[in-house]
Scaffold this motif. Structure first.
Motif, PDB file in Angstrom:
ATOM      1  N   SER A 107       0.818  -1.221   0.000  1.00  5.55           N
ATOM      2  CA  SER A 107       0.000   0.000   0.000  1.00  5.55           C
ATOM      3  C   SER A 107       0.847   1.264   0.000  1.00  5.55           C
ATOM      4  N   ILE A 108       2.029   1.221   0.633  1.00  9.54           N
ATOM      5  CA  ILE A 108       2.896   2.414   0.670  1.00  9.54           C
ATOM      6  C   ILE A 108       3.235   2.870  -0.738  1.00  9.54           C
ATOM      7  N   GLU A 109       3.677   1.937  -1.552  1.00  6.40           N
ATOM      8  CA  GLU A 109       4.083   2.294  -2.917  1.00  6.40           C
ATOM      9  C   GLU A 109       2.877   2.706  -3.762  1.00  6.40           C
ATOM     10  N   THR A 110       1.758   2.003  -3.602  1.00  6.33           N
ATOM     11  CA  THR A 110       0.537   2.340  -4.364  1.00  6.33           C
ATOM     12  C   THR A 110       0.047   3.743  -4.011  1.00  6.33           C
ATOM     13  N   THR A 111       0.084   4.082  -2.702  1.00  7.74           N
ATOM     14  CA  THR A 111      -0.352   5.411  -2.258  1.00  7.74           C
ATOM     15  C   THR A 111       0.542   6.497  -2.853  1.00  7.74           C
ATOM     16  N   TYR A 112       1.827   6.230  -2.927  1.00  2.41           N
ATOM     17  CA  TYR A 112       2.784   7.198  -3.501  1.00  2.41           C
ATOM     18  C   TYR A 112       2.437   7.475  -4.968  1.00  2.41           C
ATOM     19  N   TYR A 113       2.177   6.403  -5.751  1.00  2.69           N
ATOM     20  CA  TYR A 113       1.853   6.579  -7.175  1.00  2.69           C
ATOM     21  C   TYR A 113       0.563   7.374  -7.354  1.00  2.69           C
ATOM     22  N   LYS A 114      -0.438   7.081  -6.526  1.00  5.66           N
ATOM     23  CA  LYS A 114      -1.717   7.785  -6.651  1.00  5.66           C
ATOM     24  C   LYS A 114      -1.566   9.264  -6.300  1.00  5.66           C
ATOM     25  N   GLU A 115      -0.780   9.557  -5.246  1.00  3.15           N
ATOM     26  CA  GLU A 115      -0.596  10.945  -4.828  1.00  3.15           C
ATOM     27  C   GLU A 115       0.145  11.745  -5.884  1.00  3.15           C
ATOM     28  N   LYS A 116       1.127  11.131  -6.504  1.00  4.16           N
ATOM     29  CA  LYS A 116       1.911  11.819  -7.537  1.00  4.16           C
ATOM     30  C   LYS A 116       1.244  11.749  -8.912  1.00  4.16           C
ATOM     31  N   LYS A 117       0.098  11.047  -8.966  1.00  5.15           N
ATOM     32  CA  LYS A 117      -0.631  10.844 -10.224  1.00  5.15           C
ATOM     33  C   LYS A 117       0.264  10.227 -11.294  1.00  5.15           C
ATOM     34  N   ALA A 118       1.113   9.349 -10.829  1.00  8.08           N
ATOM     35  CA  ALA A 118       2.016   8.638 -11.737  1.00  8.08           C
ATOM     36  C   ALA A 118       1.353   7.338 -12.188  1.00  8.08           C
ATOM     37  N   PRO A 164      12.332   5.837   0.002  1.00  9.92           N
ATOM     38  CA  PRO A 164      12.065   7.044  -0.815  1.00  9.92           C
ATOM     39  C   PRO A 164      10.560   7.241  -1.083  1.00  9.92           C
ATOM     40  N   TYR A 165       9.825   6.142  -1.280  1.00 14.84           N
ATOM     41  CA  TYR A 165       8.385   6.237  -1.535  1.00 14.84           C
ATOM     42  C   TYR A 165       7.652   6.711  -0.273  1.00 14.84           C
ATOM     43  N   LEU A 166       8.055   6.178   0.881  1.00 11.15           N
ATOM     44  CA  LEU A 166       7.429   6.562   2.138  1.00 11.15           C
ATOM     45  C   LEU A 166       7.662   8.054   2.425  1.00 11.15           C
ATOM     46  N   ASN A 167       8.916   8.494   2.218  1.00 14.59           N
ATOM     47  CA  ASN A 167       9.240   9.909   2.454  1.00 14.59           C
ATOM     48  C   ASN A 167       8.576  10.823   1.434  1.00 14.59           C
ATOM     49  N   GLY A 168       8.222  10.261   0.266  1.00 18.94           N
ATOM     50  CA  GLY A 168       7.608  11.067  -0.792  1.00 18.94           C
ATOM     51  C   GLY A 168       6.122  11.303  -0.578  1.00 18.94           C
ATOM     52  N   ARG A 204       1.546   8.954   6.357  1.00 17.50           N
ATOM     53  CA  ARG A 204       2.907   8.418   6.488  1.00 17.50           C
ATOM     54  C   ARG A 204       3.123   7.821   7.882  1.00 17.50           C
ATOM     55  N   GLU A 205       2.692   8.548   8.908  1.00 17.47           N
ATOM     56  CA  GLU A 205       2.837   8.049  10.274  1.00 17.47           C
ATOM     57  C   GLU A 205       1.996   6.786  10.500  1.00 17.47           C
ATOM     58  N   TYR A 206       0.840   6.750   9.849  1.00 18.18           N
ATOM     59  CA  TYR A 206      -0.031   5.571   9.978  1.00 18.18           C
ATOM     60  C   TYR A 206       0.681   4.321   9.448  1.00 18.18           C
ATOM     61  N   TYR A 207       1.370   4.477   8.293  1.00 19.19           N
ATOM     62  CA  TYR A 207       2.096   3.334   7.730  1.00 19.19           C
ATOM     63  C   TYR A 207       3.242   2.903   8.652  1.00 19.19           C
ATOM     64  N   ILE A 208       3.986   3.849   9.170  1.00 23.83           N
ATOM     65  CA  ILE A 208       5.128   3.535  10.035  1.00 23.83           C
ATOM     66  C   ILE A 208       4.665   2.818  11.301  1.00 23.83           C
ATOM     67  N   SER A 209       3.573   3.335  11.913  1.00 28.12           N
ATOM     68  CA  SER A 209       3.080   2.709  13.146  1.00 28.12           C
ATOM     69  C   SER A 209       2.521   1.315  12.871  1.00 28.12           C
ATOM     70  N   SER A 210       1.908   1.120  11.715  1.00 25.62           N
ATOM     71  CA  SER A 210       1.382  -0.205  11.356  1.00 25.62           C
ATOM     72  C   SER A 210       2.512  -1.209  11.221  1.00 25.62           C
ATOM     73  N   ILE A 248      -7.545   5.241   5.296  1.00 26.73           N
ATOM     74  CA  ILE A 248      -7.079   6.340   4.439  1.00 26.73           C
ATOM     75  C   ILE A 248      -8.266   7.143   3.905  1.00 26.73           C
ATOM     76  N   LYS A 249      -9.349   6.435   3.567  1.00 25.45           N
ATOM     77  CA  LYS A 249     -10.537   7.124   3.078  1.00 25.45           C
ATOM     78  C   LYS A 249     -11.112   8.037   4.157  1.00 25.45           C
TER      79      LYS A 249
END
Length: 618
Positions: free
Chosen positions: A516-527, A558-562, A569-575, A613-614
């Protein structure tokens, strides 16, 4: 022989449906079959030709009187009693073909193949029809047809209408027009059918021996050659047959076939006609296998091949959780049970071993209460949020996978972005085994579970939609397997008390967070969304989870920091930290290969992430 006696009872109970077409299904009168006809000849009461017409495709199914011999002609002259093909009913067939060849310039010196003489066919046909006409069981319409055919001018009459005769194989039926008749279509006249049944009964003693019928235990006239055409009118496979006249099959034990087993002629007709009707009316096709589930009084019974909630909307009943689905299913099954009452539910499957042999591959009958109970258990225990296509959209829906969907998830290969089972034998066996698993409360076959899980372990083998479908089917089967083996009843929601002690479930949750971390990054960057590191290293993760987790986690920094949203981001780290702590408390953060439960953890954690996330976005 329970299945025969059961089918006989079904036939007798539904006698009001005899001879009536329901779509393309018809419960045939005894001593009759269904054939497809090509030509319709109109005559008057005096046997004079009026006209001929080509029969439209949607009207070609016709009820034919049959004899025991004419159902499977083989060699020799074996005419049908009334309607037949041109080589039997046309007395002028040979003359017409000779005239046609002469007109076209053919001769013995040419290379044209000489026509086989058909006169013997007609002579035998008209002889048998004359016996019926002269009996006490004739009627006006039969006599009119006889008068017309005795003139021996069928081919020359048809020649006026430029029909293609197909080498004499074209089948013909008759319409006898009369100002006094309400039904000119002879094949639909119940009086003609009843007269032929009475005529055949009167002649049974001439061709059939009396003996004990193994189906009913009564003494009656026994059948010699049982008919084919069980699954479809053109089906040549026989369910029961004995064609060895030299005694090889019965040597040393029985003298002839009737000593081995006897079945009444009338009884066999009723049983076969009932089975044909049930297959055409409500049978399920499984490759070459036909499956029928029915009740004696209430024929239409809910089956494991039905989606029992096809039209439920959120306003009618909420089936978006396993608990709600189970409650709705329980209410539905209680309604079915009250409707069925003391009904006996029967299940039969038939399949062809060769082109000439048909076999009963499964038969069972049970009280409605037991059947509904087993059906409820299957639908409840094997339920999950399945990903499937409805119309042009892919969506999740709480339901139970159908046997054919399980076979697609197990043995399907992608063709044009669709899962197709190329090996039909595998699909047939899979569906058949799932049927017996459901109706007898057997445990889920381990090999089928293993194949589906292995497919789910390879996300890059499929398109995203097909993999989601396979994954959801795998989760449903894993849940059923866990219940069968008393490993617990896993829910769609994350369960603290269970995942804290299930290493595989925890590693599945961890994989979902990484994905999900990587998928969320792509969606946010609209990549453009591409295969994630988790999916690329999925197989390695299953075999060496702890080591592969470290590799993926390092690559994802890099994806998490992006991700710009600090809360997400904090939600992913704590999970990640939470799941790793749980694994270390179990002393299970190691490289021991994962078992199938990790897919449940992946599915549930991913759904939980999407929900959280929703909420955060809202």
């Amino acid at each position: 022989m329970t299945w025969i006696s059961n089918l006989i009872k079904t036939y007798d109970f539904n006698e009001l449906s005899i001879g009536k077409f329901d779509n393309r299904a018809v419960l045939l009168p005894i001593f009759h079959m269904v054939r497809f006809v090509d030509i319709e000849i109109y005559i008057d009461q005096e046997g004079n030709f009026i006209r001929a017409e080509k029969v439209p495709k949607d009207d070609q199914m016709t009820i034919f009187p049959e004899t025991e011999d004419s159902t499977k002609r083989g060699y020799g002259e074996k005419p049908k009693p009334l309607f037949d093909n041109l080589s039997y009913i046309a007395g002028d067939y040979d003359d017409y073909m000779n005239d046609s060849n002469s007109d076209s310039g053919d001769s013995k010196e040419t290379d044209s193949k000489p026509q086989k003489k058909k006169r013997k066919n007609f002579d035998k046909y008209i002889e048998e029809l004359e016996k019926w006409v002269n009996s006490d069981y004739s009627c006006d319409k039969i006599e009119s047809i006889y008068k017309y055919l005795k003139k021996e001018q069928v081919m020359h009459d048809l020649d006026k209408f430029d029909f293609k005769t197909d080498g004499g194989k074209s089948f013909v039926r008759f319409v006898v027009e009369s100002p006094d008749s309400m039904n000119d279509r002879v094949w639909e006249d119940s009086n003609v059918q009843e007269r032929y049944i009475e005529y055949t009964r009167s002649r049974l003693s001439q061709k059939h021996n009396r003996g004990i019928c193994y189906a009913t235990g009564n003494e009656t006239f026994l059948v010699k050659n049982l008919s084919a055409g069980i699954r479809t009118p053109n089906d040549s496979a026989k369910l029961i047959s004995s064609n060895d006249e030299n005694g090889l099959i019965f040597r040393g034990r029985f003298k002839d076939a009737e000593e081995a087993m006897g079945i009444g002629y009338v009884e066999s007709e009723k049983a076969y006609n009932a089975l044909r009707w049930l297959i055409a009316k409500q049978g399920q096709s499984n490759g070459s296998e036909s499956i029928v589930i029915w009740g004696l009084k209430k024929l239409k019974i809910e089956t494991p091949f039905d989606d029992l909630f096809p039209d439920f909307s959120e306003s009618e009943v909420k089936t978006d959780s396993l608990e709600n689905y189970a409650f709705a299913m329980n209410s539905l099954m209680n309604g079915y049970y009250k409707k069925l009452g003391d009904e006996i539910v029967s299940i039969i499957t038939v399949d062809s071993l060769t082109s000439a042999r048909l076999a009963i591959t499964y038969y069972n009958e049970m009280p409605a209460k037991d059947y509904v109970s087993k059906l409820y258990r299957w639908y409840k225990d094997c339920s999950w949020k399945l990903y499937s296509k409805e119309g042009s959209w892919w969506t999740y829906k709480m339901r139970t996978p159908l046997p054919k969907e399980i076979s697609r998830a197990a043995y399907g290969i992608e063709r044009n972005k669709k899962l197709v089972v190329l090996n039909t034998k595998l699909q047939t066996q899979c569906v058949h085994r799932m049927l017996t698993c459901i109706t007898e409360n057997r445990k889920l076959p381990n090999d089928i579970l293993r194949v589906v899980v292995n497919n789910a372990n390879n996300p890059r083998k499929y398109t995203d939609e097909n993999w989601e479908f396979v994954l959801s089917i795998a989760c449903a089967l894993i849940r059923k397997h866990n219940i069968d083996c008393e490993k617990g009843e896993y829910n769609l929601m994350l369960e603290e008390d269970k995942y804290r002690e299930d290493r595989d479930y925890l590693f599945g949750m961890l994989l979902a967070v990484l994905d999900s971390i990587e998928t969320t990054y792509y969606k946010e960057k609209k990549a453009k969304i591409r295969p994630t590191k988790a999916k690329i290293l999925w197989d390695s993760y299953c075999k060496r989870p702890a080591g592969t987790f470290d590799r993926i986690w390092k690559k994802l920094q890099p994806y998490l920091n992006g991700i710009s949203d600090n809360t997400i981001r904090e939600y992913y780290i704590s999970s990640i930290e939470h799941v790793v702590i749980c694994l270390r408390e179990l002393n299970s953060f190691n490289n021991r290969p994962l078992k199938e439960n990790y897919l449940l953890g992946y599915f549930c954690e991913r759904a939980d992430i999407e929900k959280n996330i929703k909420k955060e976005e809202e």
